[in-house]
Each structure stands twice: as C-alpha cells, then as structure tokens.
Design an enzyme around this catalytic site. Sequence first.
Site, PDB file in Angstrom:
ATOM      1  N   CYS A   2      61.720  62.490 117.350  1.00  0.00           N
ATOM      2  CA  CYS A   2      60.447  62.675 116.665  1.00  0.00           C
ATOM      3  C   CYS A   2      60.657  62.485 115.171  1.00  0.00           C
ATOM      4  CB  CYS A   2      59.834  64.046 116.900  1.00  0.00           C
ATOM      5  SG  CYS A   2      59.250  64.349 118.551  1.00  0.00           S
ATOM      6  N   ARG A  27      65.981  57.573 115.977  1.00  0.00           N
ATOM      7  CA  ARG A  27      65.987  58.977 116.388  1.00  0.00           C
ATOM      8  C   ARG A  27      65.532  59.133 117.848  1.00  0.00           C
ATOM      9  NH1 ARG A  27      65.753  62.562 111.875  1.00  0.00           N
ATOM     10  NH2 ARG A  27      64.575  64.101 113.036  1.00  0.00           N
ATOM     11  N   TRP A  75      58.557  62.082 120.756  1.00  0.00           N
ATOM     12  CA  TRP A  75      59.363  62.147 121.970  1.00  0.00           C
ATOM     13  C   TRP A  75      58.727  63.241 122.807  1.00  0.00           C
ATOM     14  CZ3 TRP A  75      63.247  65.534 124.169  1.00  0.00           C
ATOM     15  CH2 TRP A  75      64.052  64.898 125.140  1.00  0.00           C
ATOM     16  N   ASN A 101      56.622  67.983 114.709  1.00  0.00           N
ATOM     17  CA  ASN A 101      57.879  67.969 115.474  1.00  0.00           C
ATOM     18  C   ASN A 101      58.152  69.403 115.894  1.00  0.00           C
ATOM     19  OD1 ASN A 101      58.163  65.326 114.846  1.00  0.00           O
ATOM     20  ND2 ASN A 101      59.858  65.609 113.410  1.00  0.00           N
ATOM     21  N   GLY A 102      58.708  69.580 117.076  1.00  0.00           N
ATOM     22  CA  GLY A 102      59.064  70.934 117.512  1.00  0.00           C
ATOM     23  C   GLY A 102      58.093  71.455 118.549  1.00  0.00           C
ATOM     24  N   GLU A 481      83.541  63.018 128.643  1.00  0.00           N
ATOM     25  CA  GLU A 481      82.953  62.139 127.634  1.00  0.00           C
ATOM     26  C   GLU A 481      82.873  60.696 128.163  1.00  0.00           C
ATOM     27  OE1 GLU A 481      81.206  62.414 125.201  1.00  0.00           O
ATOM     28  OE2 GLU A 481      81.397  60.630 123.957  1.00  0.00           O
ATOM     29  N   LYS A 485      79.320  58.705 128.540  1.00  0.00           N
ATOM     30  CA  LYS A 485      79.029  57.429 127.862  1.00  0.00           C
ATOM     31  C   LYS A 485      78.508  56.411 128.864  1.00  0.00           C
ATOM     32  CE  LYS A 485      78.735  58.182 124.493  1.00  0.00           C
ATOM     33  NZ  LYS A 485      79.064  59.397 123.833  1.00  0.00           N
ATOM     34  N   GLU A 488      74.899  57.433 130.157  1.00  0.00           N
ATOM     35  CA  GLU A 488      73.751  57.392 129.256  1.00  0.00           C
ATOM     36  C   GLU A 488      73.343  55.996 128.829  1.00  0.00           C
ATOM     37  OE1 GLU A 488      76.343  59.057 125.448  1.00  0.00           O
ATOM     38  OE2 GLU A 488      74.270  59.655 125.645  1.00  0.00           O
ATOM     39  N   HIS A 504      88.758  70.087 146.525  1.00  0.00           N
ATOM     40  CA  HIS A 504      87.964  71.270 146.866  1.00  0.00           C
ATOM     41  C   HIS A 504      86.517  70.886 147.158  1.00  0.00           C
ATOM     42  CE1 HIS A 504      91.332  73.834 146.028  1.00  0.00           C
ATOM     43  NE2 HIS A 504      91.515  73.191 144.885  1.00  0.00           N
ATOM     44  N   LYS A 606      68.186  60.664 119.548  1.00  0.00           N
ATOM     45  CA  LYS A 606      69.375  60.808 118.721  1.00  0.00           C
ATOM     46  C   LYS A 606      69.595  62.258 118.304  1.00  0.00           C
ATOM     47  CE  LYS A 606      72.958  59.552 116.474  1.00  0.00           C
ATOM     48  NZ  LYS A 606      74.117  59.390 117.351  1.00  0.00           N
TER      49      LYS A 606
HETATM   50  C1  F6R Z   1      75.777  61.670 123.639  1.00  0.00           C
HETATM   51  C2  F6R Z   1      75.166  62.320 122.492  1.00  0.00           C
HETATM   52  C3  F6R Z   1      74.643  63.697 122.665  1.00  0.00           C
HETATM   53  C4  F6R Z   1      74.946  64.545 121.417  1.00  0.00           C
HETATM   54  C5  F6R Z   1      74.260  65.915 121.538  1.00  0.00           C
HETATM   55  C6  F6R Z   1      74.561  66.806 120.349  1.00  0.00           C
HETATM   56  O1  F6R Z   1      76.244  60.397 123.322  1.00  0.00           O
HETATM   57  O2  F6R Z   1      75.075  61.737 121.436  1.00  0.00           O
HETATM   58  O3  F6R Z   1      75.142  64.297 123.811  1.00  0.00           O
HETATM   59  O4  F6R Z   1      76.335  64.686 121.296  1.00  0.00           O
HETATM   60  O5  F6R Z   1      72.872  65.734 121.648  1.00  0.00           O
HETATM   61  O6  F6R Z   1      74.108  66.227 119.168  1.00  0.00           O
HETATM   62  P1  F6R Z   1      74.622  66.737 117.764  1.00  0.00           P
HETATM   63  O7  F6R Z   1      76.090  66.451 117.681  1.00  0.00           O
HETATM   64  O8  F6R Z   1      73.823  65.963 116.766  1.00  0.00           O
HETATM   65  O9  F6R Z   1      74.352  68.214 117.707  1.00  0.00           O
END
Ligand code: F6R
Length: 611
Positions: A2, A27, A75, A101-102, A481, A485, A488, A504, A606
């Site tokens: 947003c 974002r 968003w 926003n929020g 991780e 990746k 997503e 298990h 983001k």
């Molecule tokens: C995955 C990703 C998210 C962020 C998460 C935390 O690629 O980017 O999982 O890591 O939303 O975001 P921050 O670090 O900005 O608090």
Amino acid sequence: MCGIIGFTGSKQVAPILLEGLARMEYRGYDSAGIAVAGREKILLAKVSGKVSGLFEKTDNGAALPGTCGIGHTRWATHGAPTEANAHPQISQNGKFAVCHNGIIENFAVLKKELQDKGYVFTSQTDTETIAHLLEDNDTGDFQETVEKTLDKIEGSYALAIACSDHPGTLFAVKKNSPLILGAGDGFNMFASDVTALVSHTREAVYLEDGQYAKVTPEGISLFAEDGTPLPLKTTHVDLSITVAEKGGYEHFMMKEIMEQPEAVERALKPRLKDGEIVLDDFELTPETLKKLNKIVITACGSAYYAGLAGKYAIEKLCRIPVDVQLASELRYCDPLIDEHTLLIVLSQSGETLDTVAALKECKSRGATVLAIVNVVGSFIARLADSVLYTWAGPEVAVATTKGYTTQLAVLYLFAVYAARVMGKLSDGEYAALQDELKRLPVAMREALKLDCDMENLSDHFKAAEHVFFLGRNTDSALAMEGALKLKEISYIHAEAYAAGELKHGTIALIEDGTPVVALCCNTSLLEKTMSNIIEVKARGAVVTALVPEGAEGTEAAYTYADRCVAVPALRDIFASIAAVVPLQLLAYHTAKARGCSIDKPKNLAKSVTVE
Ligand code: F6R
C-alpha cells in the site's frame, strides 16, 4: 505494501500523483486510484489492477485538472481488489477523499453507527468509514473536522485526506504505518516511501506515530496527537533515483542477487577495524551483554529464516540460549521475557507490522531491543534501544535476497562481537573468526559464478509440482529460505525439512522423480545428511546436493546424489551466506522459465504493514 501520496502546489497534480504511485509499485498492490480536490468537487479515478491502467484511464493525468490531490496503491485487506474498494474513498456528499494504509480496528462499530444515521456504504473497505465520519464531523473547519474524526478511530494507519471545500490543503496522519513529508519550494507533499518524494524534493520530515500534518503549498504544520503544534525537523535524503533502477538486469531480483557481495562487504568491512570488531552505532554496553540470560530473535518470513540461521552462530559462539520466534506468534504468546533478555529484531523494511508489535510487546516486558534493519530511520530502528543497519541499499524486488544475506552477515558479526565481550573467545579464535567474516563477500562472489549452472539446472525444476529441500542444523534453516524463494516467485510447491525428520512422516511424499535439494554445507553433519540422501533416493527422488567445495567427506555426495553443486566452503556456522546464492539463482531461473512475474510475485507485498 500500500502506497500513499499527497501533493499540493501550483502544477497539475494528477501526473505527479501517478508518477509517485508508479515509483511505489514495488511495494506490492492490487488496485490504485487518485483524487484531485477541485473547487466544486473531488475528481476521482480508480482501477483494479496496475497503475498503468490509471495512466490510461486519465490520459496520463490530463483528464483530472487541479493542483492538490492524493493517490493510493492498495493491497486488499477488507474486500476484494475491485475498483469500488480501491482508494481514495469518498464521503457520501462527495466532499472528502481519503487514502488509508493499515487497519481501522473499530470500523464495524463505526460503520453500524454511520449506517444508522443513513450513510450508504458503496465499498467493503474500512476506509470508507473514515470518509463518512469526516462528513459526519464536518464543522467547516478542516483541521477541527480531521481531529474530531481521528478521536473516533482506533487501529494502525497512515491517512491522506483531501476536501473540496478546502482545495489546496491536505492532511497527513501517521499511526503505526509509514508516512514521510517532503518540503518543497511552492509545493509540499507526503508519501509512504521516500522513492516517491525524491524526484521533487530531498527535504524530508519523518512523522512519528500519532502525529499529523496540515500540508499546503506554502507550508507544513505539524501537530501532536492532542493537537499541540510541533517544530518541523527536516532531514536531507541522499537516495538517487537511478539507484532504484535495474542497472542493466532484466529484473530487480537478479540485480539484487548480483549486488550481494558488495552489500555484505558494506555491512562488514567498516566494522572490522585493526583486528577488532568496532560497532560505532551499537549502544548496548558490555555490562548489558554480560548480564543476559537469553536472546530472543523475532522476525517474519525470510528475516525469520535468517534468525534461525543466526541462532546457530550465536549459540555456538556465545553459549547462551537463543530462541527464534515468528513475530506474528511472539506478540500473542505471553512471552517469557525480562530485563535479562536481549530481543533481536530483524527486518529489511523496518516497518513490518507484526515485527513492530512483537518488539513493543517484548519491550514492555523489559527486554533490551537490538534492531537489525536495512531502512535507515524506519519505525523499528526508531523503537529499538540500539540499531545495527545492514546497509544493503534499497531492495526493490518483492522477494528478498540482499536483505536476507546482509541480515545474516550482521547476525554473524554480532555473534563474534558478543562472544568476545562475554569472554568466550580466545585472542586466536577471535582473530580467525574476523578473518572468516572478511572472506564472506569473497565466497559470495564465487557463488555467483554458479549462475549459468543454476540456469541449466532450472530446466529440471521448471515442470515440478513439488520440490523438497533437506538439511540439518544450519542447513535446515537454509532449506527453509531456499524453499521459500522457489515458492514465492515460481509458484512451485516446495517443502523444507530438517533431514532427520523425513522418516517421521513426510518421506511418504517422496515419489519417483520428486526433485530433492539436499543441503550438505554443514560439514560436521555430512555423513548424517548422506543417509537421508540414500533414503530419498531409495524412494525414487532425483537429488541435487549442494556440497562445500573441496571439503573432506563430500565424495559420498558425488556417489549418491544425481548431481552436485559445489559451493564455496566456509565455516559451518557461516556457510549459509554463500550457499543461499545458488538457491536464489535456482528460484530466479525456474520462475523465469515458467514466465512468472519475478519482481512482483502474485499476492505478495514488499512491506507488510497489516497483521
Ligand atoms: C520473502 C520476503 C518476506 C520478508 C518478510 C519480512 O522473500 O521478502 O518473507 O522477509 O515479509 O520483511 P521485513 O524484513 O521487511 O520485516
């Protein structure tokens, strides 16, 4: 996620709002809109979908005359991403426009009250409540009307408010959601993000929570929550516009993957001076560190996985228990935290709402808070007792890469620093660990050379329905991780498993041809992981193993796995930082081969500033 923008000056405002919204696209959002406050009425344009649609709909802004307006990328949280639910939301009499926003927590109660008074809602948003409330509280004095309305709403928000009875004046309000004012010459503005300000002004005013501002072309007046006027403190913003451009790469994500060695070097080098770790910006005293009885790390998503990897380094070196908790869980679990707890908060953006809430919860219980964040001056940075910036530079791709690796680098650095302060390291070991830290960017540069191999490998993954990532200890954190990746950005289902856990239950899911990525970067557990490779091979899995180059005991991987990728070898506790690079590249090339929207994956934002 947003984005809000507001601008008031003497130029036509609609093209300025559109350009600002385009700059904040990264974002994440699913609808967009702008409103221009004219003398008679609010002029409105909204679309479901991209800002490009808004450019088309308004003839690049030309269709909306006027010099004062607000804009938004939304968003969806309350209601689908439709045009009706897009912001700005308009009051029933058409005079007030609001971007938000929020979340307004008491919106259901307020909505009912307004409906009882005859207000008709045309959207499913909580934001529309604010627009009608403004009309309901209208005293003719814009500021008084805004104050009366703010008194009634509860929740976290950033607001932009315009009114056709007062063209030229905007109100900007901040409570637990980012909003920055930009001071100009003959105009003034505000936005959720500095990237939307810098093509107009570099003089920023960072609003604190609860503050609001009256913005006119002639000036900005700042007020505390109770209406007390406050002095304006401007900060010069150094970010260039080109810094956020792709630098010749097809996608921001690839640019950011490639930037990692420099980013990690930037995070480490200035802090490794003359045989010592020097944390100029670190305000926790050795006495505070020595009195700790535990460390809690909290974060969301990839930052949480960085925390899991960091735990191993801190526990191994400092010999202090480290508990890693998802921020969205920690905030509600009545945490066992006291004044001998150090809370480490990890966040690239520094504005993730769940992380902010967990921080506040733990702080209220007496924890000392260390924030490891990228965005300077961000909310989390300001709430913490001490901050270590990751200095990754702006991260534009929604999927984090350099954000994650710089978090790892700073966690490793902290682990060595704290272990030394706590008296857990001999001079020799302290020096050797510093040398290893200096090697991290070098190892990452080597790992980037795997780009072509990973592109070729993506051929074997692009048609997969499920992929498994296995590893033990630090490799199990890395597996998470790697799986995230891939999920997503390529939308392939991926599952991360501590390799010893497979038998298990989950091993039933391994079938003929299931792709498995086995992480063998932790050399102390090579043999154990090897048994797990054999287990999944016996069930038909096709195994790609990541092995440390030249490390003893890796021969078996070359025998049992279908293919091996040699990654630069580092000490086990630091191994993830180089080994994650091929996993990022694999996800990138697989997503590209599948034609996915790499920088803006579907349904992701983001910066997640809602719960
Ligand atoms: C995955 C990703 C998210 C962020 C998460 C935390 O690629 O980017 O999982 O890591 O939303 O975001 P921050 O670090 O900005 O608090």
